[in-house]
Design a protein around this motif. Structure first.
Motif, PDB file in Angstrom:
ATOM      1  N   ARG A 121     -48.123  59.404 -12.378  1.00 39.02           N
ATOM      2  CA  ARG A 121     -48.142  58.799 -13.712  1.00 39.02           C
ATOM      3  C   ARG A 121     -46.771  58.254 -14.094  1.00 39.02           C
ATOM      4  O   ARG A 121     -46.662  57.167 -14.673  1.00 39.02           O
ATOM      5  CB  ARG A 121     -48.598  59.823 -14.751  1.00 39.02           C
ATOM      6  N   SER A 122     -45.718  59.007 -13.800  1.00 38.21           N
ATOM      7  CA  SER A 122     -44.376  58.532 -14.146  1.00 38.21           C
ATOM      8  C   SER A 122     -44.007  57.289 -13.336  1.00 38.21           C
ATOM      9  O   SER A 122     -43.378  56.369 -13.858  1.00 38.21           O
ATOM     10  CB  SER A 122     -43.335  59.629 -13.944  1.00 38.21           C
ATOM     11  N   GLU A 123     -44.408  57.238 -12.059  1.00 37.72           N
ATOM     12  CA  GLU A 123     -44.149  56.044 -11.261  1.00 37.72           C
ATOM     13  C   GLU A 123     -44.925  54.849 -11.799  1.00 37.72           C
ATOM     14  O   GLU A 123     -44.408  53.739 -11.850  1.00 37.72           O
ATOM     15  CB  GLU A 123     -44.522  56.284  -9.799  1.00 37.72           C
ATOM     16  N   LYS A 124     -46.165  55.076 -12.210  1.00 38.66           N
ATOM     17  CA  LYS A 124     -46.965  53.982 -12.771  1.00 38.66           C
ATOM     18  C   LYS A 124     -46.330  53.472 -14.056  1.00 38.66           C
ATOM     19  O   LYS A 124     -46.226  52.259 -14.271  1.00 38.66           O
ATOM     20  CB  LYS A 124     -48.397  54.435 -13.040  1.00 38.66           C
ATOM     21  N   LYS A 125     -45.877  54.383 -14.898  1.00 40.46           N
ATOM     22  CA  LYS A 125     -45.243  53.986 -16.149  1.00 40.46           C
ATOM     23  C   LYS A 125     -43.971  53.186 -15.868  1.00 40.46           C
ATOM     24  O   LYS A 125     -43.710  52.161 -16.497  1.00 40.46           O
ATOM     25  CB  LYS A 125     -44.913  55.208 -16.996  1.00 40.46           C
ATOM     26  N   PHE A 126     -43.196  53.620 -14.897  1.00 42.10           N
ATOM     27  CA  PHE A 126     -41.970  52.916 -14.533  1.00 42.10           C
ATOM     28  C   PHE A 126     -42.277  51.491 -14.082  1.00 42.10           C
ATOM     29  O   PHE A 126     -41.658  50.534 -14.517  1.00 42.10           O
ATOM     30  CB  PHE A 126     -41.232  53.663 -13.422  1.00 42.10           C
ATOM     31  N   LEU A 136     -42.624  42.426 -12.954  1.00 40.81           N
ATOM     32  CA  LEU A 136     -42.048  41.081 -12.909  1.00 40.81           C
ATOM     33  C   LEU A 136     -42.617  40.166 -13.980  1.00 40.81           C
ATOM     34  O   LEU A 136     -42.060  39.111 -14.251  1.00 40.81           O
ATOM     35  CB  LEU A 136     -42.287  40.464 -11.530  1.00 40.81           C
ATOM     36  N   GLU A 137     -43.718  40.551 -14.596  1.00 40.49           N
ATOM     37  CA  GLU A 137     -44.328  39.704 -15.605  1.00 40.49           C
ATOM     38  C   GLU A 137     -43.428  39.522 -16.818  1.00 40.49           C
ATOM     39  O   GLU A 137     -43.423  38.467 -17.436  1.00 40.49           O
ATOM     40  CB  GLU A 137     -45.665  40.290 -16.042  1.00 40.49           C
TER      41      GLU A 137
END
Length: 162
Positions: free
Chosen positions: A78-83, A89-90
């Motif tokens: 979850r923390s990686e997804k949030k990061f 890049l959007e």
């Protein structure tokens, strides 16, 4: 008790760690699979040492550690997804980045081994990615002939840069 005992126990129960990975949907085809396994091993070792320091029942440790690893790995995902959601890049401001055209990029690129026809075909086919069927009309030849020239270009560049 030190962490070496915990790591020895983690290596001994590596199948449990792989089971946790499967449970949280991290599969071996994931590029970071081994990193997640190492992270789980570290969590396992620390938890094992802490669990024994509290003098709990060792028989119940596998159930405890399985659930703990599931929660910790889920938190990590979850923390990686949030990061990555925040740093995608959007939202990047591409106007601040200097645009380099393909001609500028290939100005320093040495294409002297190619003929003028091959150089033109190189830019049309590889840089602008125009299909060979359309290039056949442009160069007034068959697409089979262009495939032959394209393969020659690849061979020359491969030989030149390897």
């Amino acid at each position: 008790m030190d962490l070496t005992t915990g790591f020895a126990k983690a290596i001994e129960n590596e199948q449990l760690i792989h089971g946790v990975m499967k449970r949280v949907h991290i599969y071996q085809m994931n590029d970071n699979y081994q990193d997640y396994v190492q992270e789980a091993m570290i969590i396992y070792a620390k938890a094992y040492v802490d669990y024994l320091a509290e003098e709990r029942d060792v028989e119940k440790f596998n159930v405890y550690i399985f659930q703990k690893l599931v929660w910790r790995m889920t938190d990590l995902l979850r923390s990686e997804k949030k990061f990555f959601d925040i740093h995608s890049l959007e939202v990047f401001d591409f106007e601040r980045v200097e645009q380099v055209t393909s001609e500028d990029f290939f100005e320093d690129f040495d294409l002297d081994c190619l003929t003028d026809f091959e150089r033109g075909l190189f830019f049309d086919c590889f840089i602008q990615q125009i299909p060979l069927s359309k290039l056949a009309d442009k160069y007034e030849c068959s697409d089979r002939n262009l495939r032959y020239h394209r393969d020659n270009i690849k061979a020359k560049l491969r030989k030149r840069f390897s």
